[in-house]
Enzyme design. Structure first.
Site, PDB file in Angstrom:
ATOM      1  N   ALA A   1      -7.348   6.009  -2.882  1.00  0.00           N
ATOM      2  CA  ALA A   1      -6.682   4.717  -2.989  1.00  0.00           C
ATOM      3  C   ALA A   1      -5.336   4.766  -2.266  1.00  0.00           C
ATOM      4  O   ALA A   1      -5.274   5.112  -1.091  1.00  0.00           O
ATOM      5  CB  ALA A   1      -6.534   4.337  -4.459  1.00  0.00           C
ATOM      6  N   TYR A   2      -4.256   4.449  -2.966  1.00  0.00           N
ATOM      7  CA  TYR A   2      -2.930   4.370  -2.348  1.00  0.00           C
ATOM      8  C   TYR A   2      -2.520   5.706  -1.734  1.00  0.00           C
ATOM      9  O   TYR A   2      -1.914   5.767  -0.663  1.00  0.00           O
ATOM     10  CB  TYR A   2      -1.931   3.931  -3.415  1.00  0.00           C
ATOM     11  CG  TYR A   2      -0.579   3.500  -2.909  1.00  0.00           C
ATOM     12  CD1 TYR A   2      -0.418   2.929  -1.645  1.00  0.00           C
ATOM     13  CD2 TYR A   2       0.541   3.636  -3.712  1.00  0.00           C
ATOM     14  CE1 TYR A   2       0.824   2.517  -1.192  1.00  0.00           C
ATOM     15  CE2 TYR A   2       1.794   3.225  -3.266  1.00  0.00           C
ATOM     16  CZ  TYR A   2       1.928   2.667  -2.008  1.00  0.00           C
ATOM     17  OH  TYR A   2       3.154   2.261  -1.568  1.00  0.00           O
ATOM     18  N   SER A   3      -2.865   6.790  -2.407  1.00  0.00           N
ATOM     19  CA  SER A   3      -2.534   8.121  -1.913  1.00  0.00           C
ATOM     20  C   SER A   3      -3.142   8.372  -0.537  1.00  0.00           C
ATOM     21  O   SER A   3      -2.498   8.943   0.350  1.00  0.00           O
ATOM     22  CB  SER A   3      -3.025   9.181  -2.905  1.00  0.00           C
ATOM     23  OG  SER A   3      -2.886  10.477  -2.379  1.00  0.00           O
TER      24      SER A   3
ATOM     25  N   HIS B   1      13.277   1.216   0.982  1.00  0.00           N
ATOM     26  CA  HIS B   1      14.620   1.554   0.505  1.00  0.00           C
ATOM     27  C   HIS B   1      14.612   3.000   0.011  1.00  0.00           C
ATOM     28  O   HIS B   1      13.832   3.365  -0.869  1.00  0.00           O
ATOM     29  CB  HIS B   1      15.029   0.612  -0.628  1.00  0.00           C
ATOM     30  CG  HIS B   1      16.455   0.763  -1.040  1.00  0.00           C
ATOM     31  ND1 HIS B   1      17.495   0.165  -0.358  1.00  0.00           N
ATOM     32  CD2 HIS B   1      17.026   1.463  -2.051  1.00  0.00           C
ATOM     33  CE1 HIS B   1      18.640   0.476  -0.935  1.00  0.00           C
ATOM     34  NE2 HIS B   1      18.374   1.267  -1.971  1.00  0.00           N
TER      35      HIS B   1
ATOM     36  N   ASP C   1     -12.278  -2.574  -7.792  1.00  0.00           N
ATOM     37  CA  ASP C   1     -11.713  -1.380  -8.416  1.00  0.00           C
ATOM     38  C   ASP C   1     -10.519  -1.726  -9.309  1.00  0.00           C
ATOM     39  O   ASP C   1     -10.274  -1.068 -10.315  1.00  0.00           O
ATOM     40  CB  ASP C   1     -11.279  -0.382  -7.342  1.00  0.00           C
ATOM     41  CG  ASP C   1     -12.468   0.345  -6.716  1.00  0.00           C
ATOM     42  OD1 ASP C   1     -13.560   0.299  -7.314  1.00  0.00           O
ATOM     43  OD2 ASP C   1     -12.306   0.942  -5.646  1.00  0.00           O
ATOM     44  N   GLY C   2      -9.758  -2.772  -8.938  1.00  0.00           N
ATOM     45  CA  GLY C   2      -8.623  -3.178  -9.757  1.00  0.00           C
ATOM     46  C   GLY C   2      -9.046  -3.597 -11.151  1.00  0.00           C
ATOM     47  O   GLY C   2      -8.394  -3.249 -12.144  1.00  0.00           O
TER      48      GLY C   2
ATOM     49  N   ARG D   1      14.832  12.688  -0.367  1.00  0.00           N
ATOM     50  CA  ARG D   1      15.233  11.314  -0.083  1.00  0.00           C
ATOM     51  C   ARG D   1      14.050  10.659   0.620  1.00  0.00           C
ATOM     52  O   ARG D   1      13.627  11.091   1.695  1.00  0.00           O
ATOM     53  CB  ARG D   1      16.482  11.268   0.805  1.00  0.00           C
ATOM     54  CG  ARG D   1      17.728  11.816   0.143  1.00  0.00           C
ATOM     55  CD  ARG D   1      18.961  11.638   1.025  1.00  0.00           C
ATOM     56  NE  ARG D   1      19.363  10.230   1.102  1.00  0.00           N
ATOM     57  CZ  ARG D   1      19.320   9.493   2.204  1.00  0.00           C
ATOM     58  NH1 ARG D   1      18.874  10.018   3.344  1.00  0.00           N
ATOM     59  NH2 ARG D   1      19.715   8.227   2.188  1.00  0.00           N
TER      60      ARG D   1
ATOM     61  N   GLU E   1      -3.057   6.454 -10.001  1.00  0.00           N
ATOM     62  CA  GLU E   1      -1.811   7.084  -9.604  1.00  0.00           C
ATOM     63  C   GLU E   1      -0.615   6.498 -10.338  1.00  0.00           C
ATOM     64  O   GLU E   1      -0.651   5.363 -10.820  1.00  0.00           O
ATOM     65  CB  GLU E   1      -1.572   6.957  -8.097  1.00  0.00           C
ATOM     66  CG  GLU E   1      -1.192   5.577  -7.618  1.00  0.00           C
ATOM     67  CD  GLU E   1      -2.334   4.633  -7.387  1.00  0.00           C
ATOM     68  OE1 GLU E   1      -2.262   3.493  -7.917  1.00  0.00           O
ATOM     69  OE2 GLU E   1      -3.303   4.999  -6.689  1.00  0.00           O
TER      70      GLU E   1
ATOM     71  N   SER F   1      -3.871   6.141   1.733  1.00  0.00           N
ATOM     72  CA  SER F   1      -3.124   5.344   2.703  1.00  0.00           C
ATOM     73  C   SER F   1      -1.807   6.015   3.082  1.00  0.00           C
ATOM     74  O   SER F   1      -1.303   5.841   4.195  1.00  0.00           O
ATOM     75  CB  SER F   1      -2.845   3.947   2.134  1.00  0.00           C
ATOM     76  OG  SER F   1      -4.037   3.256   1.863  1.00  0.00           O
TER      77      SER F   1
END
Length: 294
Positions: free
Chosen positions: A190-192, A159, A74-75, A176, A149, A194
């Protein structure tokens, strides 16, 4: 063969043995069928008996090809898509990665499925992209596109950063957290995902805002219409360097006080699938969902 495609571009994962084998098979297969085949410069050396005249840059593939075949994960598809979305090019993938939500064809036996696609028997869909812009003192400093995304985050792991979020200039929340993921339906698996975000089916005209480890228990993912404009205003209290990542590939630097604007891009990705493609079947396979009881 009657076909909607005349010129086909091959794009691949550089320096990957499996991808090289698939690229070689594709090149030989397509040439035997009489197609004009162009190959991305970066992977041309991986194909034997290739004419140097067919080697070209990715942008040139976009201007000359009717169909682009991406070999990799996918990348690799995301990297190609950010460029090819500027052109009316159909894109299909051969999976040489891991999950492969965007790459449909099996590298072990793609010929039959691909030949059906080349005959015009395919499903076509349009996936929208995000346009990401960074402003400093009301001046545009950098911009790029994202298929999956855009992620606001610090350049240090775990952080906290402070920012405010606005939708169509209306204040929504201050936060925050470790950052914020703004995902398209394409990127919702994808990242979302996770980060605890919702799965958005590809037909939805929507974006998901997914907080990353917020410093409150009441912060939850938010789904909004994709025609909205999202603006993130970075607090001057932030002391470290910040970043906005586009598909984890392109990084835009952000400073305290900057504003990040995310909106639906004018460009779209024209993704095609074999006729047998089912989005829900992909989810069942990739996410190990249960099969039917009866």
């Amino acid at each position: 063969m009657t076909t909607p495609f005349k010129t086909i571009g091959l794009i691949g994962k550089p320096n990957h043995e499996g991808a090289a084998l698939t690229l070689q098979r594709l090149y030989t297969f397509l040439q035997a069928l009489g197609y004009t085949v162009l190959v991305e410069q970066r992977v041309g050396a991986q194909i034997s008996n290739i004419d140097n005249n067919v080697l070209t840059e990715l942008v040139d593939l976009g201007t000359q090809c009717d169909l682009a075949i991406v070999v990799g994960g996918d990348g690799n598809m995301l990297g190609a898509a950010r460029v090819l979305a500027r052109f009316d090019v159909a894109v299909i993938g051969v999976n040489r990665g891991n999950l492969g939500f965007l790459t449909d064809l099996n590298p072990e036996g793609f010929e039959a499925s691909l030949e059906e696609v080349l005959r015009g028997n395919f499903i076509s869909e349009s996936r929208f992209l995000l346009e990401v812009e960074v402003y400093r003192h009301a001046q545009l400093k950098s911009a790029n596109l994202a298929v999956n995304e855009a992620v606001l985050h610090a350049d240090k792991v775990a952080h906290m950063i402070e920012f405010e979020a606005f939708i169509n200039d209306e204040f929504v929340f201050s936060q925050r957290s470790d950052g914020l993921i703004i995902s398209t339906p394409t990127g919702s698996t994808a990242y979302s995902l996770s980060g605890g975000g919702p799965i958005l089916t590809p037909q939805l005209n929507a974006m998901a805002l997914v907080p990353m480890f917020p410093h409150t228990l009441s912060s939850r993912p938010l789904v909004v219409d994709a025609n909205n404009e999202i603006r993130l205003k970075l607090s001057l209290e932030n002391t470290d360097s910040l970043q906005v990542s586009c598909d984890s590939h392109v990084v835009l630097a952000v400073l305290p006080g900057d504003e990040v604007v995310i909106k639906k891009a004018d460009q779209t990705l024209r993704l095609i699938h074999p006729k047998s493609y089912s989005y829900y079947n992909v989810l069942r396979q990739k996410l190990n969902w249960g099969s039917r009881l009866y």
